[in-house]
Enzyme design. Sequence first.
Site, PDB file in Angstrom:
ATOM      1  N   THR A 103      13.271  33.826   1.984  1.00 42.79           N
ATOM      2  CA  THR A 103      12.622  35.010   2.051  1.00 42.79           C
ATOM      3  C   THR A 103      13.903  36.550   1.270  1.00 42.79           C
ATOM      4  O   THR A 103      15.003  36.079   1.513  1.00 42.79           O
ATOM      5  CB  THR A 103      13.003  35.623   3.424  1.00 42.79           C
ATOM      6  N   GLU A 133      18.303  26.013  -3.231  1.00 42.56           N
ATOM      7  CA  GLU A 133      18.219  26.951  -4.710  1.00 42.56           C
ATOM      8  C   GLU A 133      18.994  26.045  -6.033  1.00 42.56           C
ATOM      9  O   GLU A 133      19.566  25.396  -7.152  1.00 42.56           O
ATOM     10  CB  GLU A 133      18.961  27.905  -4.077  1.00 42.56           C
ATOM     11  N   ARG A 160      18.177  40.715  -2.398  1.00 38.39           N
ATOM     12  CA  ARG A 160      17.921  40.830  -0.948  1.00 38.39           C
ATOM     13  C   ARG A 160      19.775  40.943  -0.866  1.00 38.39           C
ATOM     14  O   ARG A 160      20.800  40.500  -1.455  1.00 38.39           O
ATOM     15  CB  ARG A 160      17.311  39.795  -0.430  1.00 38.39           C
ATOM     16  N   ASN A 213      10.821  28.931   9.391  1.00 45.59           N
ATOM     17  CA  ASN A 213      10.470  30.201   9.389  1.00 45.59           C
ATOM     18  C   ASN A 213      10.314  30.702   8.372  1.00 45.59           C
ATOM     19  O   ASN A 213      10.101  32.299   8.660  1.00 45.59           O
ATOM     20  CB  ASN A 213      12.601  30.391   9.309  1.00 45.59           C
TER      21      ASN A 213
END
Lengths: 333, 1199
Positions: free
Chosen positions: B32, B65, B115, B1011
């Site tokens: 996210t 990642e 973020r 999630n």
Amino acid sequence: MDFTTNYMGLKLLHPIVASAGPLSGTLDGIKRLEDGGAAAVVMFSLFEENIRHENEAFSHLMESGTQSFAESLSYFPDVDSFHVGPDSYLNLLRQASESVEVPVIASLNCVTGEGWIDYAKQMQQAGASGLELNIYSVEADLDATSEEVEQRYLDILAAVKSTVNIPVALKLSPFFSAMGHMAKRLDQAGADALVLFNRFYQPDIDIQALEVKPSLGLSSAGEIRLPLLWIALLHGKLNASLAATRGVEKPDEVIKYLLAGADVVMTTSALLRHGPSYMTVLLDGLKAWMEARRFSSVAQVRGGMSRSKVANPGAFERANYIRELESFQSAYI
Amino acid sequence: MKPSQVTTLEGNEAVAYIAYRVNEVCAIYPITPSSTMAELADQWASEGKTNIWGNIPLVVEMQSEGGAAGTVHGALQTGAMTTTFTASQGLLLMIPNLYKMAGELTSAVLHVAARSLAAQGLSIFGDHSDVAAVRQTGFAQLASSTVQEGHDMALLAQASTLEGRIPFIHFFDGFRTSHEVNKLTLIPDETIRMMIDAEQVRAHRGRGLNPDHPFIRGTAQNPDIYFQARETVNPFYAQLPSIVQQKMDAFAELTGRSYHLFDYFGHPEAERVVVIIGSGAQTLIETVTYLQTQGEKVGVVNVRLCLPFSAEHFIKVLPATVKAITVLDRIKSPGATGEPLYADVVTVLAEAYANGTLPTPAIPRITGGRYGLSSKEFTPAMAKSVLDELKKDKPKNHFTIGIDDDVSHSSLEYDAAFDIEPDEVVRALFIGLGADGTVGANKNSIKIIGESTPLYAQGYFVYDSKKSGSRTVSHVRFGPNPINSPYLIHSASFIGCHQFVFAEKIDVLENAGHGATFLLNSPYGPDEVWDRLPRSLQQEIIDKDIRFYVIDASKVALDTGMGNRTNTIMQTCFFAISGVLPREEAIAKIKESIKKTYGKKGEDVVKKNYIAVDQTLARLYKIDVPKEAKGTIDLPPTVSSKAPEFVQQVTAMMMAGKGDQLPVSMLPIDGTYPSGTTQWEKRNISAFVPIWEPDICIQCGNCSFVCPHGVIRSKFYPETRLKNAPEAFKSAQINARGFPDTRYTLQVYVEDCTGCNLCVEVCPAKSLQQSGVKAINMKPKEPILKQELANIRFFESIPFNDRSKVDFSSVRGTQFLEPLFEFSGACAGCGETPYVRLLSQLFGDRLIMANATGCSSIYGGNLPTTPWTKNAEGRGPAWSNSLFEDNAEFGLGFRLTADKHLEVAIQLALELKGAVNPALVDQIIEAPQATESQIRDQRIRVAELKAALIILDTEKAKDLLSVADHLVHRSIWIMGGDGWAYDIGSSGVDHVLASGRNINILVLDTEVYSNTGGQMSKSTPMGAVAKFAAGGKPVAKKDLALQAISYGSVYVARIAMGANPQQTLLALREAEAYPGPSLVLAYSHCIAHGINMEHGLKQQDLAVACGHWPLIRYNPALRESDRNPFVLDSPRPAIKLKDYAFNELRYKMLSRSHPAESEELMKLAQQVVNQKWEIYEEMASGSGSRFHPDASVKQKSKK
């Protein structure tokens, strides 16, 4: 020996047909039915209500919990090519029609007028040799009159007949006050065949759990009586073909139905019990019986014991208890 | 050339649209707020969409990642055009490869939804901390400040990297831009092709590794040349700004949209200028534009190419008149001389001054400030304050804006009432529930307006911190001119409150402007509604001259078969009364869009929506607002006055949506928050709650055992306690022998219940007389609420049962253990939380938990309120979350501390033995701690020791005091989901299991990344559909249990509460008791399975019954007595896999989208089940000697 049969305009090699049931749920199953010897295959019923329910369920579950939490605004990929509605049924019908030699009859149960029309049209386009309208509903509404119920059957038939040009059969329930008259009206309205009779949902009650239990087992030979009666009564009176379904366990039931006047005899229970190849056993039994009695064609057998041909036609009309009482008195004492 | 297409898209889609078209390979991993970009790429690939070269990009999901970066690097090194999408910690995991890619001058663009980074707490929201953390890697950085720019810059970055060879990070503000829906003009493929130089693409391929003309890249270099080699790239960085500008100029030629490395807006003779990156620039542009009309000489520099920072271009855009500059950074660099952009600007101006190239007569005054961390609002009011500060002789430096810093006094004050939004813009706020479809309807409205009218539209959506019963607020603007206002609506012209309960609880008109329209979904009709409103709301309606409308949308939805989806109805009302479009036109467009949206879901769904639209207008009423507010209802306090001070002063503010107002001094300095705060948040999200029938109940405890939210509790107590019980308080004689005159009560915490119905589903006790009545049944809450609150109060006055008197070994017994995990914000009916709650009941008072990031860390640790709590003695689980990838290692750290400090404590205790009680010390060291009563006895002994140590008061005594708690054994658990255990944390899990240390790992296995919204993990089963596996997963799930068993020294269990609760209990207790590493895999049904959650436990049962989830326990301790350590706890599969699988949308979807593939995959999946079962059966037969022995187990068992 000539087993060929005409069922609502369809030329069949013999009179034994696989009725709508789980065996026709896959292409492989339909092929096995053909290999087993079925003269025609009625596919399992497409229930409009199920499709509607599934659509709603898909829609609900796809959206459930979405757009609520910043990290998980959805839970499934947005699949564009989503096949909802009758697509999978129609695909199977299309594949079956292309893959097997015997006629494939599609079966349909709808709850809306447009459902009957739309799906019937699509089934014809998918290659169905005929349609069987499985008009199946428990008339639980205490305000619904028998006239309304009967009219609904006629309306559905008219709607479908005006939509398709393949033959249309009606699978009926036995619960009409005037079954004979109803059959006549349907015949006059253009039904190409009447299939007698649908086995109705008759739930049981679990006395331990105090729950209503769905209960639909395989049919048994004892259940042939009601269809047998009405086929015997209707044979020769209608233009529509007559199909007998329910209670075929052995070749005996096939023979009885044919004698009563059925054009075709349908079975699922026997095939589920013994496998699709049991069709051959039924046919061989019929053949043996015909040979023993020197019948040369099914046409000769058909209707031999129908009301119009039987030695004592009154036997089909009087209620059972009278016959029992009568038989209580010995002719010899 | 085709005309450009105008559409409305989210920022993420606008960026991914380009990235997908100009790449051949995407290696991805969800995080996210970037996940959508990766998901879209995967979806487009599965749909066969092609890039500009006519081929379908390969999209590969990696395990982390770090893995994605490695794959990107590899694909680039072999010549493929390659990209990835990421954010935050994800970008940090890529750092090593970023250096490599840049050092090797590799043309590539990474797209980052910028973020925050986890520091004192995790945040999924937007700022530039992540991109700032990779400034040293050598990547160029190009920023976008709007959705349109995101689209455009994605292409400009790609074009520039191909020519300049420096790889780019293209970034934009997470959520604010990534999730904003806005109108934009798409770049036609022809234009994209014109921007991407085919020769340069071929050159990129040509630089790839190729055995036909081999070379070596990636050598190890020594002191002799590394330094010089590092300097070889300088010319590439030097020329990059010019290349980017050339590309921008070419792009402007093609599209008419003109950009510069630094874009200056404002007065040509500005004296005060702000320098800023990202969406905040748009706020400043609006503010500067307005202030100019007020005669102020102000300007703003929007920095696009952040790195390499071109001094030359920057100096060029500064007006020569500038006297004061402030630089705003969306980052905090603790301890630095300033944040990165500030440092860049200071350096550039100082150097220019020194070089004599400064356009201004003197060096301007330069200050720097921080704003907008974690998507903190940055409004025109704040922008004005920043500009105003520059008027001062000594403006504040290193300031903050948007918060109240009463500790370091860094913050600037601002006038929150400053509002410059033009009247021509319709500003609408919609307050809804996640489940009611409000957000979806608003996104739809934006599409309708944005794509079928000349109007512009913007939407931004705010969600709350809970996954069930969550509130959503949609901020939607419509207007005749482009709308780039990257801040929330504070003066709305329309407010839609889609749930009446919000009007009763919060100030729904707080952000209503004067004369606004207020639409309320109300169960009360036009005659009754006014009297049902809180007095403060009535007064607000009068004071703000609000036009007030009501509709009973819930009733319309029910009547038209829409269930609880009021979205279409409220959307219709909005169009009918907001005046955005003529009413008839709006209705026609809604219907058109319904057809488009729901068409593929079937004619039926479409029709229902049509009917709902038609019925809506007839049932919409305008209310004549009285002149006076005479209401008798008051807004209730956010929390009870009995709540602790911190909860009242801090938590309650966050709960009320006023967390922005909390000053710095009110917040903990190091991220430490009190436990057990969900108990103060009575959310009342379900209208139906379970009601207990004592006469039918068999007191089995099943309902309490499965309750995901810990709302069903049981106690037994002497009958005499009932003396003061409320009249409605229910109890029954306890049905256990040996407990005369003892009553049993099962109490439901009705205000905390989510109405999931799992308790009713699992209840085995049925009325002997009434059909459908069980010992627990869902009934409306409203009629019993008051009496139940009194009952709960009384229930709480009864002490929890003594843990040493409770039978831990039975499900029935566990209901009497106090849950120390309660009222979490997990989805209603969550399949994970029953295990978590059970763990807290069994070991909670000595539990220390390492929790991997994911669902469990969110429902476990997302503020404002958290569910981990403590008992009356003040003991309870100590919980922490480090990261996603490192959880196993993090938990191992807990173990090492426990082992070391136990060792230190024992050593000190032995040294101090003579000074305290020698017998006590011996007992403490030698006493067993296997049972509750033994642990209780040890606690008493340790307390005695501590008391003696306090009196002793020596240095050693103090040392022992600091570690004495470790003398009571701790239960160390490492918990997380399958995304962690199977993928990103897999190597850590593996290593920790191999460590032989006494740790317990609980994997809450939902078989998907729950999630982040349902992405495939290596636990996802074959044939299931997930994001990144739209065509059904072709590979079987990893058998983590067998992997762990292969070590021989690991206790392994696979459990499913819905299938066998007793086995669940046994396995968790055995795992905890086992002195080495344990791994428990818990089947957790999940909303991402596409099931009706109330059937979750039934699905668990079917998962076991079909053999998909065989229940097993592998206990190495059994091997020591030559017993077979492998126990198969579930019977041979009794049903087919499909009889379980096709109850779930994740499997069913494929049968609808790709029937043939589904059939094939299900056939294979069944084979997998069959073969796995054979292996398990084989393992379960025979003696223990078939499994290899392990020295560590033997040693531990001896201890």
